[in-house]
Design a protein around this motif. Structure first.
Motif, short mmCIF file in Angstrom:
data_model
loop_
_atom_site.label_atom_id
_atom_site.label_comp_id
_atom_site.label_asym_id
_atom_site.label_seq_id
_atom_site.Cartn_x
_atom_site.Cartn_y
_atom_site.Cartn_z
N MET A 1 33.06 53.27 13.59
CA MET A 1 34.22 52.25 13.31
C MET A 1 33.34 51.42 12.25
N VAL A 2 32.04 50.96 12.42
CA VAL A 2 31.29 50.14 11.68
C VAL A 2 30.98 50.76 10.12
N THR A 3 31.01 52.00 10.02
CA THR A 3 30.75 52.68 8.96
C THR A 3 32.14 52.49 8.07
N ARG A 4 33.26 52.73 8.69
CA ARG A 4 34.67 52.49 8.29
C ARG A 4 34.81 51.08 7.80
N TRP A 5 34.75 50.58 8.47
CA TRP A 5 34.93 48.86 8.34
C TRP A 5 33.82 48.00 8.68
N PRO A 6 32.65 47.95 7.72
CA PRO A 6 31.56 47.21 7.86
C PRO A 6 31.76 45.81 8.23
N HIS A 7 32.93 44.97 7.75
CA HIS A 7 32.98 43.76 8.20
C HIS A 7 33.26 43.61 9.63
N LEU A 8 33.59 44.47 10.53
CA LEU A 8 33.55 44.31 11.77
C LEU A 8 32.45 44.63 12.59
N ALA A 9 31.45 44.74 11.80
CA ALA A 9 30.14 44.79 12.63
C ALA A 9 29.62 43.87 13.73
N ALA A 10 29.87 42.69 13.46
CA ALA A 10 29.45 41.50 14.19
C ALA A 10 30.53 41.74 15.73
N GLU A 11 31.63 42.17 15.42
CA GLU A 11 32.74 42.11 16.44
C GLU A 11 32.26 43.59 17.34
N VAL A 12 31.93 44.58 16.91
CA VAL A 12 31.82 45.58 17.32
C VAL A 12 30.42 45.97 17.93
N VAL A 13 29.53 45.43 17.26
CA VAL A 13 28.17 45.71 17.60
C VAL A 13 27.41 44.76 17.93
N GLY A 14 28.08 43.56 18.41
CA GLY A 14 27.72 42.23 18.63
C GLY A 14 26.56 42.42 19.80
N ALA A 15 26.20 43.53 20.36
CA ALA A 15 25.26 43.58 21.33
C ALA A 15 25.03 45.00 21.39
N PRO A 16 23.85 45.47 21.69
CA PRO A 16 23.80 46.74 22.01
C PRO A 16 24.50 47.27 23.03
N TRP A 17 24.68 48.62 23.07
CA TRP A 17 25.70 49.21 24.21
C TRP A 17 25.24 48.91 25.78
N ALA A 18 24.09 48.99 26.05
CA ALA A 18 23.57 48.50 27.40
C ALA A 18 23.95 46.98 27.64
N GLU A 19 23.69 46.34 26.67
CA GLU A 19 23.98 44.83 26.85
C GLU A 19 25.41 44.68 27.06
N HIS A 20 26.37 45.42 26.27
CA HIS A 20 27.59 45.38 26.21
C HIS A 20 28.17 45.78 27.67
N ARG A 21 27.73 46.76 28.11
CA ARG A 21 28.11 47.36 29.47
C ARG A 21 27.59 46.12 30.42
N ARG A 22 26.53 45.60 30.28
CA ARG A 22 25.87 44.69 31.29
C ARG A 22 27.05 43.46 31.42
N GLN A 23 27.24 42.89 30.13
CA GLN A 23 28.38 41.95 30.02
C GLN A 23 29.78 42.28 30.66
N VAL A 24 30.20 43.46 30.44
CA VAL A 24 31.32 43.84 31.02
C VAL A 24 31.25 44.08 32.72
N GLU A 25 30.33 44.45 32.93
CA GLU A 25 30.10 44.32 34.51
C GLU A 25 30.18 43.29 35.36
N GLN A 26 29.39 42.25 34.39
CA GLN A 26 29.12 40.87 35.02
C GLN A 26 30.62 40.12 35.14
N ASN A 27 31.24 40.41 33.75
CA ASN A 27 32.41 39.52 33.80
C ASN A 27 33.52 40.24 34.65
N CYS A 28 33.41 41.51 35.03
CA CYS A 28 34.39 42.18 36.06
C CYS A 28 33.81 41.83 37.49
#
Length: 110
Positions: A1-28
């Motif tokens: 996604m970031v390769t195709r639409w680099p302007h979305l990088a901050a939204e898509v890759v705002g955190a490493p995958w492990a951090e993203h999963r941790r945040q989702v898990e905490q919110n849930c």
């Protein structure tokens, strides 16, 4: 996604995958502790492209990314959280929850 639409990088890759999963898990976990039923809707690039195509969008914005998946327009497959220990992990890895995310823990819910 970031390769195709680099302007979305901050939204898509705002955190490493492990951090993203941790945040989702905490919110849930937080929502679950407040008494709310939690369901997750997994997403992927091909479905995001279809979502954009149906709306005639060629260059998605951050708002488009946040609007996906629009469960009003699709028959989304929701994943109940927390999954059973032996169920597939909500992250889409194909591994069982107890072998994928659960061992990483939730950290602090504060």
């Amino acid at each position: 996604m970031v390769t195709r639409w680099p302007h979305l990088a901050a939204e898509v890759v705002g955190a490493p995958w492990a951090e993203h999963r941790r945040q989702v898990e905490q919110n849930c976990a937080y929502a679950d502790r407040q008494g709310f039923a939690v369901n997750l809707v997994p997403g992927n690039l091909p479905d995001f492209e279809i979502f954009l195509e149906h709306r005639g969008i060629t260059t998605p914005s951050a708002d488009d990314l946040r609007a996906y998946p629009d469960v009003r327009d699709a028959e989304a497959v929701m994943v109940a959280w927390p999954p059973n220990r032996s169920a597939s992990c909500w992250c889409g890895s194909g591994r069982r929850y107890k072998q994928c995310y659960r061992p990483h823990g939730l950290g602090s819910l504060s």
